[in-house]
Design a protein around this motif. Structure first.
Motif, short mmCIF file in Angstrom:
data_model
loop_
_atom_site.label_atom_id
_atom_site.label_comp_id
_atom_site.label_asym_id
_atom_site.label_seq_id
_atom_site.Cartn_x
_atom_site.Cartn_y
_atom_site.Cartn_z
N PHE A 115 23.15 26.00 54.42
CA PHE A 115 22.46 25.74 53.16
C PHE A 115 21.13 25.03 53.41
O PHE A 115 20.15 25.27 52.69
CB PHE A 115 23.35 24.92 52.23
CG PHE A 115 24.35 25.76 51.47
CD1 PHE A 115 24.00 26.40 50.30
CD2 PHE A 115 25.63 25.92 51.95
CE1 PHE A 115 24.91 27.19 49.60
CE2 PHE A 115 26.56 26.71 51.27
CZ PHE A 115 26.20 27.34 50.09
N LEU A 116 21.08 24.15 54.41
CA LEU A 116 19.83 23.48 54.74
C LEU A 116 18.77 24.50 55.17
O LEU A 116 17.62 24.44 54.71
CB LEU A 116 20.06 22.45 55.85
CG LEU A 116 18.82 21.74 56.39
CD1 LEU A 116 18.19 20.88 55.31
CD2 LEU A 116 19.16 20.89 57.61
N PRO A 146 28.03 4.74 54.30
CA PRO A 146 26.68 4.17 54.14
C PRO A 146 25.69 4.69 55.17
O PRO A 146 24.51 4.90 54.86
CB PRO A 146 26.92 2.66 54.29
CG PRO A 146 28.35 2.46 53.96
CD PRO A 146 29.05 3.69 54.41
N ARG A 147 26.17 4.91 56.40
CA ARG A 147 25.27 5.43 57.44
C ARG A 147 24.84 6.85 57.13
O ARG A 147 23.68 7.21 57.37
CB ARG A 147 25.96 5.37 58.82
CG ARG A 147 26.24 3.96 59.30
CD ARG A 147 26.31 3.88 60.82
NE ARG A 147 27.30 4.80 61.37
CZ ARG A 147 28.57 4.51 61.56
NH1 ARG A 147 29.03 3.31 61.20
NH2 ARG A 147 29.41 5.39 62.08
N ILE A 148 25.76 7.65 56.62
CA ILE A 148 25.39 9.03 56.25
C ILE A 148 24.36 9.02 55.13
O ILE A 148 23.36 9.75 55.17
CB ILE A 148 26.64 9.83 55.84
CG1 ILE A 148 27.54 10.06 57.06
CG2 ILE A 148 26.26 11.16 55.22
CD1 ILE A 148 28.84 10.77 56.73
N LEU A 149 24.60 8.19 54.10
CA LEU A 149 23.66 8.11 52.99
C LEU A 149 22.30 7.60 53.47
O LEU A 149 21.25 8.10 53.02
CB LEU A 149 24.22 7.19 51.90
CG LEU A 149 25.49 7.70 51.20
CD1 LEU A 149 25.99 6.66 50.19
CD2 LEU A 149 25.23 9.03 50.50
N LEU A 150 22.31 6.62 54.37
CA LEU A 150 21.05 6.12 54.92
C LEU A 150 20.34 7.21 55.72
O LEU A 150 19.11 7.37 55.62
CB LEU A 150 21.32 4.91 55.81
CG LEU A 150 20.10 4.31 56.52
CD1 LEU A 150 19.07 3.83 55.51
CD2 LEU A 150 20.52 3.18 57.46
N ALA A 176 14.74 17.01 62.06
CA ALA A 176 14.80 15.58 61.75
C ALA A 176 16.05 15.26 60.91
O ALA A 176 16.73 14.26 61.16
CB ALA A 176 13.54 15.16 60.99
N THR A 177 16.34 16.11 59.94
CA THR A 177 17.53 15.90 59.11
C THR A 177 18.80 15.92 59.95
O THR A 177 19.67 15.05 59.83
CB THR A 177 17.61 16.98 58.02
OG1 THR A 177 16.41 16.95 57.24
CG2 THR A 177 18.81 16.74 57.12
N SER A 217 15.90 10.96 56.27
CA SER A 217 15.42 12.32 56.50
C SER A 217 14.56 12.80 55.35
O SER A 217 13.56 13.50 55.57
CB SER A 217 16.61 13.27 56.72
OG SER A 217 17.39 13.39 55.55
N LEU A 218 14.91 12.40 54.11
CA LEU A 218 14.09 12.78 52.96
C LEU A 218 12.73 12.10 53.01
O LEU A 218 11.70 12.71 52.68
CB LEU A 218 14.82 12.40 51.66
CG LEU A 218 16.06 13.23 51.31
CD1 LEU A 218 16.74 12.68 50.07
CD2 LEU A 218 15.69 14.70 51.10
#
Length: 351
Positions: free
Chosen positions: A313-314, A26-30, A338-339, A35-36
Motif C-alpha cells: 500500500f505504501l 509509541p516507537r512505531i507512532l514516533l 525513509a519510511t 517519516s512523515l
C-alpha cells in the motif's frame, strides 16, 4: 527452552505484549511521525505542497476498490518471498537470492504455458505454478550446493546468482521464449484461459489469497512441527541444535529449497496474475523488498502478512503521489526508503 514451545496463537499474543511492555507502540507512532516529517521536508524541497501530496498518497492507496486491488496485486510476490525469508533468517540462513528465484519462477511458468500442447487452460495454469515453484527451488538449491560443498557464504552465493538469473531471463527472451518483432524483450501474451481469476469490484487476482495461505502454513510449520522446533533452536544456537540431534546441513537445505519454492511461486503468480507475459527485469527489486517484509514482520511468518500489505500500500500510494503531484520518481523512492527505515528502527529488536 520454554520460549520455543509456542503456538501460532502465541505469535499475535507475544506481539501485543511487545506493544504494551516493550514500549513498541509509541516507537512505531514516533517512527511514522518522523517519516512523515522527513517526507514533508523532501516534498517542500521539490517545491510541492506536502498536504496535497499526502492526500494523493492516501487516495492512491485507499481511494477506490480498484486502487486497493492494485496494492494487493503488488503485495503478492513480496509476501510469498518474505514469508520464506523470515523462516530462513530465523535459523540464521541469510538467503539474499529472492530476486533470482522469483525470476526463475517466471521462467518456469512462462515456459510451461508456451510449450503446453493444445490450448492451455486451468490445468496448465496449475502446472505452471508448480513449475514456477520448482524452478525457484532449483535456483535456491544451486546456491545451497555452492554454499555447503565449497564453503562459499550463502549471502555471496545467492546474491551473485541473482544476476545470473536476470541474465538468463534476458537470454531466453531474446531466443526461445521471446516474441518475434517485439520492440523490447518480452514473451508472447498468454491466453486468458491461464490468467489467475480476479475478485470482482476490487479487480485483484487470487495470488494474494494464495500468499496468505502459504504464509499461514509456514507459520504452522515454524510453531507446530519438529522441523520448526529445529529451525528455532538453530537460530538460537547452532551448537545446541547439533547437540539435540538436528543436522544444520539438512535444515539449510530444507529452508533454502522451501524459500526458493515460495519465491518462485511468487514469480509465477506475478506472471499469470498481473503481467500475463514474461518481461525483462520484471522481478528487479522484489527480493530486497521481501527482505524488508521479513524484517518488518520480526521474522514471524504470520506477521509478514501485515508487513507485506504495508509495503504494497505504501508503494501504491507513493506512485499515485508521483503521478498526480509530479513528485520526481527518485524522491518517491527516498520517501519509501525513509519510511521503511524508521519503522525498522522502531520494531527490530537489538540482540
Amino acid at each position: 527452552m520454554s520460549n520455543l514451545a509456542q503456538t501460532p496463537a502465541d505469535v499475535s499474543q507475544r506481539f501485543s505484549l511487545r506493544l504494551r511492555k516493550d514500549g513498541l507502540l509509541p516507537r512505531i507512532l514516533l517512527a511514522i511521525s518522523l517519516s512523515l516529517v522527513v517526507a514533508a521536508v523532501l516534498i517542500l524541497l521539490a517545491q510541492k505542497n506536502p498536504l496535497d501530496a499526502f492526500a494523493a498518497m492516501l487516495a492512491g492507496a485507499f481511494g477506490s476498490p480498484h486502487q486497493i486491488g492494485v496494492a494487493l496485486n503488488r503485495t503478492s510476490p513480496y509476501l510469498f518471498a518474505g514469508a520464506g525469508l523470515a523462516l530462513c533468517f530465523r535459523a540464521g540462513v541469510i538467503n539474499m537470492g529472492s530476486d533470482g528465484q522469483i525470476a526463475m519462477g517466471g521462467i518456469g511458468a512462462t515456459a510451461t504455458i508456451l510449450t503446453w500442447p493444445g490450448t492451455p487452460g486451468a490445468v496448465a495454469a496449475i502446472a505452471a505454478l508448480i513449475a514456477a515453484a520448482l524452478a525457484g527451488a532449483l535456483w535456491a538449491g544451486l546456491a545451497t550446493a555452492i554454499h555447503l560443498s565449497r564453503r562459499v557464504h550463502e549471502v555471496l552465493a545467492t546474491l551473485l546468482l541473482n544476476f545470473v538469473a536476470l541474465l538468463l531471463v534476458q537470454f531466453l527472451l531474446s531466443s526461445a521464449l521471446g516474441q518475434p518483432g517485439a520492440g523490447f524483450l518480452q514473451s508472447p501474451l498468454m491466453p486468458r484461459s491461464v490468467w489467475l481469476p480476479r475478485i470482482p469490484a476490487f479487480d485483484f487476482h487470487i495470488g494474494i489469497i494464495l500468499a496468505i495461505i502459504v504464509a499461514a502454513f509456514v507459520s504452522f510449520l515454524l510453531w507446530k512441527t519438529s522441523f520448526g522446533f529445529g529451525v528455532r533452536v538453530a537460530g538460537r544456537s547452532r551448537p545446541a541444535a547439533a547437540y539435540a540431534g538436528f543436522s544444520i546441513a539438512a535444515i539449510t537445505w530444507q529452508l533454502m529449497l522451501g524459500a526458493g519454492a515460495m519465491a518462485g511461486l511468487g514469480g509465477g503468480v506475478e506472471i499469470l496474475g498481473l503481467q500475463h507475459r514474461l518481461i525483462e527485469g520484471f522481478s528487479n527489486g522484489f527480493g530486497f523488498k521481501a527482505v524488508t517484509v521479513a524484517l518488518l514482520g520480526a521474522l514471524e511468518p504470520a506477521l509478514t502478512i501485515p508487513a507485506a500489505l504495508f509495503i504494497g500500500f505504501l508503494e501504491t500510494g507513493a506512485l499515485a503521489m508521483q503521478r498526480q503531484i509530479g513528485v520526481p520518481s527518485s524522491l518517491v523512492t527516498v520517501i519509501e526508503a525513509a519510511t521503511i527505515l524508521f519503522i525498522l528502527a522502531a520494531t527490530v529488536r537489538r540482540t
